[in-house]
Enzyme design. Structure first.
Site, short mmCIF file in Angstrom:
data_model
loop_
_atom_site.label_atom_id
_atom_site.label_comp_id
_atom_site.label_asym_id
_atom_site.label_seq_id
_atom_site.Cartn_x
_atom_site.Cartn_y
_atom_site.Cartn_z
N GLY A 117 0.81 -1.21 0.00
CA GLY A 117 0.00 0.00 0.00
C GLY A 117 0.85 1.27 0.00
O GLY A 117 2.08 1.21 0.12
N ASP A 118 0.19 2.40 -0.21
CA ASP A 118 0.82 3.71 -0.19
C ASP A 118 1.92 3.87 -1.24
O ASP A 118 2.88 4.62 -1.06
CB ASP A 118 1.41 4.01 1.21
CG ASP A 118 0.36 3.96 2.29
OD1 ASP A 118 -0.80 4.29 1.98
OD2 ASP A 118 0.69 3.58 3.43
N LYS A 145 -0.72 5.48 -5.55
CA LYS A 145 -1.81 5.21 -6.49
C LYS A 145 -2.65 6.47 -6.77
O LYS A 145 -2.97 6.76 -7.91
CB LYS A 145 -2.73 4.11 -5.92
CG LYS A 145 -2.01 2.78 -5.69
CD LYS A 145 -2.89 1.76 -5.02
CE LYS A 145 -3.18 2.05 -3.57
NZ LYS A 145 -2.04 1.99 -2.65
N ASN A 156 -9.93 2.75 4.98
CA ASN A 156 -8.55 2.40 5.36
C ASN A 156 -7.57 2.99 4.35
O ASN A 156 -6.39 3.18 4.66
CB ASN A 156 -8.38 0.87 5.48
CG ASN A 156 -8.92 0.09 4.29
OD1 ASN A 156 -9.62 0.62 3.45
ND2 ASN A 156 -8.59 -1.19 4.24
N GLY A 177 -5.79 5.82 2.01
CA GLY A 177 -5.51 7.26 2.03
C GLY A 177 -4.73 7.55 0.77
O GLY A 177 -3.57 7.15 0.65
N HIS A 178 -5.38 8.16 -0.21
CA HIS A 178 -4.75 8.39 -1.51
C HIS A 178 -4.46 9.88 -1.67
O HIS A 178 -5.38 10.70 -1.67
CB HIS A 178 -5.66 7.88 -2.64
CG HIS A 178 -5.82 6.39 -2.63
ND1 HIS A 178 -6.55 5.70 -3.56
CD2 HIS A 178 -5.29 5.45 -1.80
CE1 HIS A 178 -6.48 4.39 -3.30
NE2 HIS A 178 -5.73 4.23 -2.22
N ARG A 201 -23.27 -12.71 5.32
CA ARG A 201 -24.62 -12.43 4.78
C ARG A 201 -25.53 -11.73 5.79
O ARG A 201 -26.74 -11.91 5.79
CB ARG A 201 -25.25 -13.74 4.25
CG ARG A 201 -24.43 -14.29 3.10
CD ARG A 201 -24.75 -15.71 2.78
NE ARG A 201 -24.38 -16.60 3.86
CZ ARG A 201 -24.50 -17.93 3.79
NH1 ARG A 201 -24.98 -18.48 2.71
NH2 ARG A 201 -24.13 -18.67 4.80
N GLN A 226 -5.04 -0.21 -1.05
CA GLN A 226 -4.06 -1.08 -0.37
C GLN A 226 -3.04 -1.60 -1.39
O GLN A 226 -2.80 -0.93 -2.39
CB GLN A 226 -4.75 -2.23 0.37
CG GLN A 226 -5.58 -1.82 1.58
CD GLN A 226 -6.91 -1.18 1.26
OE1 GLN A 226 -7.73 -1.78 0.60
NE2 GLN A 226 -7.13 0.03 1.73
N GLY A 268 -1.40 8.58 10.13
CA GLY A 268 -0.24 9.36 10.55
C GLY A 268 0.88 8.51 11.14
O GLY A 268 1.91 9.04 11.56
#
Ligand code: GDP
Ligand code: IMO
Ligand code: MG
Length: 429
Positions: free
Chosen positions: A13-14, A17, A39, A41-42, A144, A225, A303
């Site tokens: 991730g990070d 993207k 979840n 953070g872009h 479900r 992610q 952070g």
């Protein structure tokens, strides 16, 4: 009929993207998120302003682009409202350009409480979740019992909310926790946000996307992610709860596999990970500290400081294989400018001395020693450079990676701003 291109992270991730989706968005009629939720953070940067998006697709700043939150996403209405309000001052036509799948799953306030409770109960073995309720919400989806966006339009929504949250509170009590003392506040913030959400275009997004494909629109699916956090192929159990890989774009949007086109795999010129779990090339020394500082490696959502290390070829090869990556984008090349020489992990040495470039099943328990090759650093400020005048050592680094990964690196990013993006002619590797 056109195809859906997929852009996703190949590491933990990070990778950057958000920045690249924003850069590519003018070429696309539609940008769609297919999994994950707040979840993510872009980060996008342009005109001296930095934006961090969590649930809204990163095409939102391009006025001609339609943005879709697909069925595979888990959406928190409270965070959604906050995100939209933060965008108000930019005068975007969000009501016009944003579409939300009725089949996306709702994150309830109790999902966040459960996330915290499960993490606490894990003690030492905690995943390092972002605590946004992702795991418990996907649990309800698969079990479900979840509530979906489309349900907010039903007259029985409140009743169903009550039933599900009561069941959650019972679990919290079984875990030894008392009733949430601010429950009425949480509940009213939730319903307030649900009313807000109802003003948006809540749609059958699978029809919308397939209709767009038929009429020749270009579509970019934006992953969240990274592949090494995938529920099936990541470093389980230290993963997220969705399929972050390219196949996830099919189930998360309602797009058939034969309608997938390019798969853009994004990676940093080094590696980072936030949260717990194995990280073979992690640098627990001064080099790691310098990378963190130079790359400003602190989580966009929480952070938290990100763990840093050299690039890891075996794990990248794995991600490329699972995703069917057709082009590679290398991010944050500028961060490595501070190092006189740069290491690349090309193989792992296992505890019995075996060398491998495959990810062992027991990545968690296996003692893995990365085997490095060292390449000269470029030690040059990359600002203002383009594909023709990149330093020789950087070109060598890129050639080295292409040779090992067998996929062309068609883009190099040299800074957080939109403009700091260098496209390279597609080379035959
Ligand atoms: P995402 O989750 O994949 O969208 O990535 P994040 O936004 O969480 O983290 C990437 C961070 O790196 C953000 O702070 C970006 O602004 C920043 N960034 C992106 N590309 C570059 C780059 O080429 N160089 C530098 N120095 N920073 C970059
Ligand atoms: P973007 O889209 C980096 C990590 C968390 C934790 C694990 C599980 O910005 O790249 P979860 O909250 O899903 O239960 O956390 O996954 N994680 C991320 N790490 N970038 C992300 O998203 C992440 N989303 C989740 O730190 O280790
Ligand atoms: Mg991020």
């Amino acid at each position: 009929m056109t195809k859906v291109d997929v852009l996703l992270g190949l590491q933990w991730g990070d990778e950057g993207k958000g920045k690249i989706v924003d850069v590519l968005a003018p070429k696309y009629d539609v940008v769609a998120r297919f999994q994950g939720g707040p979840n993510a953070g872009h980060t996008l940067e342009f005109d001296g302003i930095k934006h961090v998006l969590h649930q809204i697709p990163s095409g939102i700043f391009r006025e001609k682009t339609k943005n879709i939150i697909g069925n595979g996403v888990v959406l928190d209405p409270v965070i959604f409202k906050r995100e939209i309000e933060a965008l108000k001052k930019f005068n975007l036509d969000i009501f016009q350009n944003l579409f939300i799948s009725k089949k996306a799953t709702l994150i309830l306030p109790t999902h966040r409480l459960l996330d915290q409770a499960y993490e606490q109960a894990k003690g030492e073995g905690k995943i390092g979740s972002t605590l946004k309720g992702i795991g418990p919400t996907y649990q309800d989806k698969i079990g479900r019992t979840g509530l979906r966006i489309g349900d907010v339009l039903s007259s029985t929504f409140r009743e169903r909310f009550k039933k599900l949250t009561e069941a959650h509170i019972k679990i919290l009590k079984d875990l030894g926790l008392s009733d949430p003392d601010n429950w009425s506040e949480l509940e009213s913030a939730f319903f307030d946000a649900v009313e807000f959400l109802k003003q948006f275009r809540l749609v059958e997004s699978e029809y919308l996307i397939n209709h767009e494909l038929k009429s020749g629109s270009t579509i970019l699916a934006e992953g969240a992610q990274g592949s090494l956090l995938d529920i099936d192929f990541g470093s389980y159990p230290f993963v997220t709860s969705s399929n972050t890989i390219s196949a996830g774009a099919c189930t998360g949007l309602g797009v058939a596999p034969r309608h997938i086109g390019e798969v853009f795999g994004i990676f940093k010129a080094y590696s980072t990970r936030v949260g717990s779990g194995p990280f073979p090339t992690e640098l627990l020394n001064e080099d790691g500290e310098r990378m963190r500082k130079e790359g400003n490696e602190f989580g966009s959502t929480t952070g938290r400081p990100r763990r840093c290390g050299w690039i890891d070829i075996p794990s990248l090869k794995y991600s490329i294989m699972i995703n069917g990556v057709t082009q590679l984008f290398m991010m944050k090349a500028d961060v490595l400018s501070i190092f006189p020489s740069i290491k690349v992990c090309t193989k792992y040495q296992l505890a019995d001395g075996t060398l491998t470039d495959m990810l062992p099943y027991e990545l968690i328990h296996e003692r893995i020693t990365p085997v490095y090759e060292e390449l000269p650093g470029w030690n040059v400020n990359l600002k203002g450079l383009d594909a023709d005048n990149l330093p020789e050592a950087l070109n060598q680094y890129v050639d080295f990676l292409e040779k090992h990964l067998q996929v062309p690196i068609t883009m190099i990013s040299t800074g957080p701003d939109r403009k700091q993006t260098i496209f390279r002619p597609v080379s035959v590797v």
